[in-house]
Each structure stands twice: as C-alpha cells, then as structure tokens.
Design an enzyme around this catalytic site. Structure first.
Site, mmCIF file in Angstrom:
data_model
loop_
_atom_site.group_PDB
_atom_site.id
_atom_site.type_symbol
_atom_site.label_atom_id
_atom_site.label_comp_id
_atom_site.label_asym_id
_atom_site.label_seq_id
_atom_site.Cartn_x
_atom_site.Cartn_y
_atom_site.Cartn_z
ATOM 1 N N LEU A 47 0.859 -1.177 0.000
ATOM 2 C CA LEU A 47 0.000 0.000 0.000
ATOM 3 C C LEU A 47 0.895 1.226 0.000
ATOM 4 O O LEU A 47 1.838 1.319 0.790
ATOM 5 C CB LEU A 47 -0.892 0.030 1.251
ATOM 6 C CG LEU A 47 -2.178 -0.790 1.227
ATOM 7 C CD1 LEU A 47 -2.870 -0.713 2.583
ATOM 8 C CD2 LEU A 47 -3.128 -0.304 0.140
ATOM 9 N N ASP A 48 0.626 2.186 -0.886
ATOM 10 C CA ASP A 48 1.395 3.430 -0.916
ATOM 11 C C ASP A 48 1.267 4.161 0.413
ATOM 12 O O ASP A 48 0.267 3.995 1.123
ATOM 13 C CB ASP A 48 0.895 4.338 -2.043
ATOM 14 C CG ASP A 48 1.227 3.790 -3.422
ATOM 15 O OD1 ASP A 48 2.155 2.974 -3.522
ATOM 16 O OD2 ASP A 48 0.550 4.181 -4.392
ATOM 17 N N PRO A 49 2.251 4.995 0.764
ATOM 18 C CA PRO A 49 2.170 5.726 2.034
ATOM 19 C C PRO A 49 0.873 6.512 2.229
ATOM 20 O O PRO A 49 0.358 6.570 3.348
ATOM 21 C CB PRO A 49 3.381 6.660 1.963
ATOM 22 C CG PRO A 49 4.380 5.891 1.163
ATOM 23 C CD PRO A 49 3.562 5.190 0.105
ATOM 24 N N MET A 50 0.317 7.103 1.155
ATOM 25 C CA MET A 50 -0.912 7.885 1.329
ATOM 26 C C MET A 50 -2.135 7.006 1.581
ATOM 27 O O MET A 50 -3.163 7.474 2.066
ATOM 28 C CB MET A 50 -1.160 8.802 0.123
ATOM 29 C CG MET A 50 -1.767 8.125 -1.091
ATOM 30 S SD MET A 50 -2.229 9.307 -2.400
ATOM 31 C CE MET A 50 -3.566 10.198 -1.648
ATOM 32 N N ALA A 51 -2.028 5.720 1.251
ATOM 33 C CA ALA A 51 -3.168 4.810 1.384
ATOM 34 C C ALA A 51 -3.236 4.213 2.790
ATOM 35 O O ALA A 51 -2.233 4.058 3.475
ATOM 36 C CB ALA A 51 -3.067 3.691 0.358
#
Length: 306
Positions: A43-47
């Site tokens: 999961l990307d950091p923003m997610a």
C-alpha cells in the site's frame, strides 16, 4: 501469544496513511520479536486500510494470498492532473469543474471491465532492471509498459462539488490511480486520487483487521489478538484433506503416501482446484499444499514445519 516466534499465519493490519508498507513490517517485527514478517501487497504511504501480513511459516503463503482480488474506497479530486496521478504529485494542469453529479456517476459506471492500460510512471514496476519511478525522477525517457487491469462493482459513496468518492473492486496489480485518471479524462476536467483505503483483500475484509497499536497492546498482555489468522484458516477458499499416521510422517519428508494420493484423486477437480490443503487429522495444523502438474501428477508445492 506469549511466544510470538511460535505464531505462524496471517496478521490483518489496518494500516494508517502516512507510513509505508515497509514501515508496517518493521514495526511488526519489533512487536512480535521475529524477523520472519512479510506482506501480501504493498500500500502506498498515502493509502490506508487492510494489509494481510505474513508471520513466520505464514511467509510461505505469500503467492497464494497475493493472487487475491482487492477492494478499495477511493476519493477523486476533480479538476486537477498530476504527474503521479494522485494529489501528492506535481500539478500538471488545473481546470474549473463544471460537471453534474449525474454525469460524474454515469462516466464512473462506464469504467468497468477488463482493459489494457499503461501503468503509472510513478510505480515500482521494473523496466530493464530499473523501477519506473526512478526513470521519472531522473527525467529519463522510457517506454511505459501496459498491463491488463480489471475493475468492477463501482459504487458511488458521495459526490461533492469538485470531488467524488467510490467503492471499487479490482484484480491484483490494477491501479486505482489509473482508474481515477480515466474518470478525469472522461469528464474532461482531469482528476487525481486524493485518498485511498483498502477495504478487501480476498478473502479478508477490513473489519477483521486491527491497528498496530491494538495489536501491540494485545501482544503485551499475552492475549490472543482477533486479527491473527492461524495457518489452517488462512486459505479458506482452498479445499482441505486431512491426513494422519504414516501419511503425515511422509509429508514431513517431502513424500505423498499412497493413501493420501488416493484421497487426492477423489477430491481434486482440475476444473476447480489449483491446490489442495493437507491438514493434520489431529490438531488440524496445515502441513502442506499439493498441486497437480502435467506429466508428474500430484506434487508438493509447499511443506510447512512448525
């Protein structure tokens, strides 16, 4: 959970936004006191949202968990295009938003099914041994690869004057950022992903997960955390066969007994099954995964040792 190095299976984590998947794994290693921790999909950091993490022998289940479909709740910021296809990137274009709610929903519902699309330039897919985002950051030209992506069950959650939120399901490796970009193009005003929360990683759902803080609290108290999934329950979609006695002993030596082979012939349906789980008759531990290989018959794909 008093001896966490002896725990084998999955841990369903509700990842917060703002940290990487690697950060989650590092923290779990510290909490559980074991280096054998992995995860089944970055999961990307923003997610935020559901991460199925793999603990000890559970790391051997990686490919079987990774193959599952995913579900997300996504917010699209309308009227903006960025180089990363999300709002963390550099703005390439901004436009006023003058589209009706009805049109937003109509266009969103059209973007479903399987399609061949370019992967985002800011992604970790490798081209000639180098990650795409490394080309992008170095401002180097590269042929961006395409891949099959599939989206379905697009369901509107809420629509604002310049944003829209949807629930959506997709196949492994499909990019929700790309779906948002397609929506922006269809509306003619551009769109970038502004929030993303994973709600489903087949066969697991977000309500089954717990935060890192809750998991750490359970471990410190020596309590069984509800977010832990033991090996024998980790793959509920895969058929099970139970074995005992000599059949179990032979499995530990990497062999399939005559009796077990007979059971497999009866139970395994090539049109339905890729693998079959072999569980201990007593205790119920997951002992092995068996597949069928052309020209070889039944073969051991994974053997688990506790």
């Amino acid at each position: 959970m008093t001896n966490n190095t002896q725990f084998h299976g999955l841990l369903l984590v509700d990842k917060p936004s703002g940290i990487s998947s690697h950060d989650v794994v590092a923290r779990l290693r510290r909490i559980l006191g074991t280096k054998a921790v992995g995860h089944s999909g970055t999961l990307d950091p923003m997610a935020s949202g559901l991460m199925a993490c793999l603990i000890n022998e559970g790391t051997k289940l990686s490919q079987y968990i990774l193959e599952g479909d995913k579900g997300y709740r996504v917010r699209a910021q309308l009227g903006v295009r960025t180089d990363t296809l999300d709002t963390t990137g550099e703005i390439l274009e901004q436009k006023p938003v003058d589209v009706s709610r009805v049109r937003i929903l109509e266009e969103a519902l059209k973007i479903q099914g399987e399609m061949e699309l370019e992967v985002p330039i800011y992604s970790a897919i490798k081209v000639q041994g180098k990650k795409l985002y490394e080309y992008a950051r170095g401002e180097q030209e590269v042929a961006v690869p395409k891949k099959l992506m599939k989206f379905w069950d697009v369901t509107p959650v809420e629509v604002g004057p310049d944003w829209a939120e949807f629930d959506i399901k997709c196949t492994k490796g499909s990019y929700i950022r790309t779906w948002v970009d397609l929506l922006g193009k269809a509306l003619g005003c551009g769109a970038a992903m502004s929030a993303l929360r994973r709600t489903w990683s087949a066969p697991y759902l977000l309500p089954q997960a717990q935060t890192l803080e809750a998991i750490e609290s359970s471990v410190k108290q020596g309590a069984v955390c509800s977010a832990f999934v033991p090996m024998e329950l980790a793959l509920p979609q895969i058929k099970r066969i139970r074995v005992k006695g000599q059949g179990r002993v032979l499995l530990g030596n990497g062999q399939i007994s005559h009796d077990l082979r007979s059971q497999l012939i009866t139970a395994f349906k090539p049109s339905e099954d890729q693998y079959v789980q072999i569980l201990a008759q007593e205790g119920g531990q997951l002992l092995a995964l068996v597949g069928l290989e052309s020209g070889k018959g039944f073969v051991l794909r994974r053997v688990f040792k506790y």
